[in-house]
Write a protein that holds these residues in place. Structure first.
Motif, mmCIF file in Angstrom:
data_model
loop_
_atom_site.group_PDB
_atom_site.id
_atom_site.type_symbol
_atom_site.label_atom_id
_atom_site.label_comp_id
_atom_site.label_asym_id
_atom_site.label_seq_id
_atom_site.Cartn_x
_atom_site.Cartn_y
_atom_site.Cartn_z
ATOM 1 N N PHE A 21 -6.244 4.829 -5.687
ATOM 2 C CA PHE A 21 -5.020 4.034 -5.777
ATOM 3 C C PHE A 21 -5.243 2.612 -5.265
ATOM 4 N N LEU A 22 -4.982 1.638 -6.142
ATOM 5 C CA LEU A 22 -5.101 0.201 -5.876
ATOM 6 C C LEU A 22 -6.523 -0.260 -5.584
ATOM 7 N N LYS A 23 -7.508 0.529 -5.937
ATOM 8 C CA LYS A 23 -8.907 0.152 -5.720
ATOM 9 C C LYS A 23 -9.431 -0.576 -6.960
ATOM 10 N N LEU B 86 -7.401 -6.651 -3.574
ATOM 11 C CA LEU B 86 -8.167 -5.728 -4.414
ATOM 12 C C LEU B 86 -7.426 -5.440 -5.708
ATOM 13 N N PHE B 87 -6.110 -5.210 -5.590
ATOM 14 C CA PHE B 87 -5.284 -4.957 -6.773
ATOM 15 C C PHE B 87 -5.354 -6.155 -7.705
ATOM 16 N N ALA B 88 -5.243 -7.348 -7.141
ATOM 17 C CA ALA B 88 -5.293 -8.562 -7.947
ATOM 18 C C ALA B 88 -6.661 -8.727 -8.598
ATOM 19 N N GLY B 89 -7.720 -8.468 -7.852
ATOM 20 C CA GLY B 89 -9.064 -8.568 -8.414
ATOM 21 C C GLY B 89 -9.277 -7.575 -9.527
ATOM 22 N N THR C 17 -0.310 -1.303 -14.398
ATOM 23 C CA THR C 17 -1.563 -0.606 -14.136
ATOM 24 C C THR C 17 -1.273 0.831 -13.736
ATOM 25 N N VAL C 18 -1.883 1.777 -14.468
ATOM 26 C CA VAL C 18 -1.713 3.203 -14.207
ATOM 27 C C VAL C 18 -2.938 3.705 -13.446
ATOM 28 N N ALA D 192 -10.643 1.149 -10.410
ATOM 29 C CA ALA D 192 -10.220 2.553 -10.361
ATOM 30 C C ALA D 192 -9.030 2.872 -11.261
ATOM 31 N N LYS D 193 -8.574 1.906 -12.020
ATOM 32 C CA LYS D 193 -7.408 2.143 -12.876
ATOM 33 C C LYS D 193 -7.731 3.133 -13.984
ATOM 34 N N LEU D 194 -6.694 3.764 -14.485
ATOM 35 C CA LEU D 194 -6.818 4.646 -15.633
ATOM 36 C C LEU D 194 -6.500 3.876 -16.915
ATOM 37 N N ALA D 195 -5.475 3.010 -16.843
ATOM 38 C CA ALA D 195 -5.066 2.220 -18.007
ATOM 39 C C ALA D 195 -4.318 0.981 -17.531
ATOM 40 N N ARG D 196 -4.329 -0.062 -18.369
ATOM 41 C CA ARG D 196 -3.587 -1.286 -18.054
ATOM 42 C C ARG D 196 -3.017 -1.871 -19.327
ATOM 43 N N ALA D 197 -1.809 -2.435 -19.195
ATOM 44 C CA ALA D 197 -1.186 -3.192 -20.277
ATOM 45 C C ALA D 197 -0.758 -4.533 -19.702
ATOM 46 N N ARG D 198 -0.959 -5.579 -20.466
ATOM 47 C CA ARG D 198 -0.447 -6.908 -20.122
ATOM 48 C C ARG D 198 0.509 -7.283 -21.240
#
Length: 157
Positions: free
Chosen positions: A65-67, A11-14, A56-57, A70-76
């Motif tokens: 959490f980890l859904k 799920l986290f990866a997806g 991933t925040v 459901a993230k708040l923010a992401r940086a790559r």
């Protein structure tokens, strides 16, 4: 690692598959102002500078959490070994953070049937001995003055 843990990692990866392209420099995600403070994050112990690191925040909500979605923010961020950094503009409060070293740059958290193939980590360096850590183990405060956290990257082999 248990099947439940592998499913949660999937799920986290997806959830990470639809994120923004890698950044050349670790520009902060979000907008300063309106009481937001800077959270600086470092993924440490990277074994190579291949690919990128996804940060991933998650909000202060254990049900998210980890859904997926459901993230708040992401940086790559393009990986730099042994440490890759990112930053976020967030309101003071509590959060949880997950990272993974996307060594092949395919925006997927690659794994075998039994274990992750790419490095990963969680805020508070929460242990993953018996599967994924709990939200409580990863939850951290972001004070009004901002903050810095380091997350050790773990590899299955």
């Amino acid at each position: 690692m248990s099947r439940t843990a592998l499913a949660a990692l999937a799920l986290f990866a997806g959830a990470t598959a639809l994120s923004a392209p890698a950044q050349a420099a670790p520009a902060c995600v979000g907008t300063p102002g309106n009481g937001k403070v800077k959270l600086e994050v470092a993924a440490t112990s990277l074994r190579s500078a291949d690919g990128e690191v996804a940060f991933t925040v998650y909000p202060d909500d254990s049900s998210r959490f980890l859904k997926g979605g459901a993230k708040l923010a992401r940086a790559r961020v393009k990986a730099t070994a042994p440490t890759t950094r990112a930053c976020f503009w967030l309101a003071p409060g509590h959060y949880a953070l997950a990272t993974y070293h996307d060594e092949n740059g395919d925006h997927k958290f690659n794994r075998t049937a039994l274990a992750p193939k790419e490095g990963y980590g969680f805020s508070n360096d929460a242990p993953t001995t018996f599967g994924l850590p709990s939200f409580k183990a990863t939850r951290f405060p972001l004070p009004a003055g901002g903050g810095n956290i380091a997350i050790r990257t773990r590899y299955g082999r």
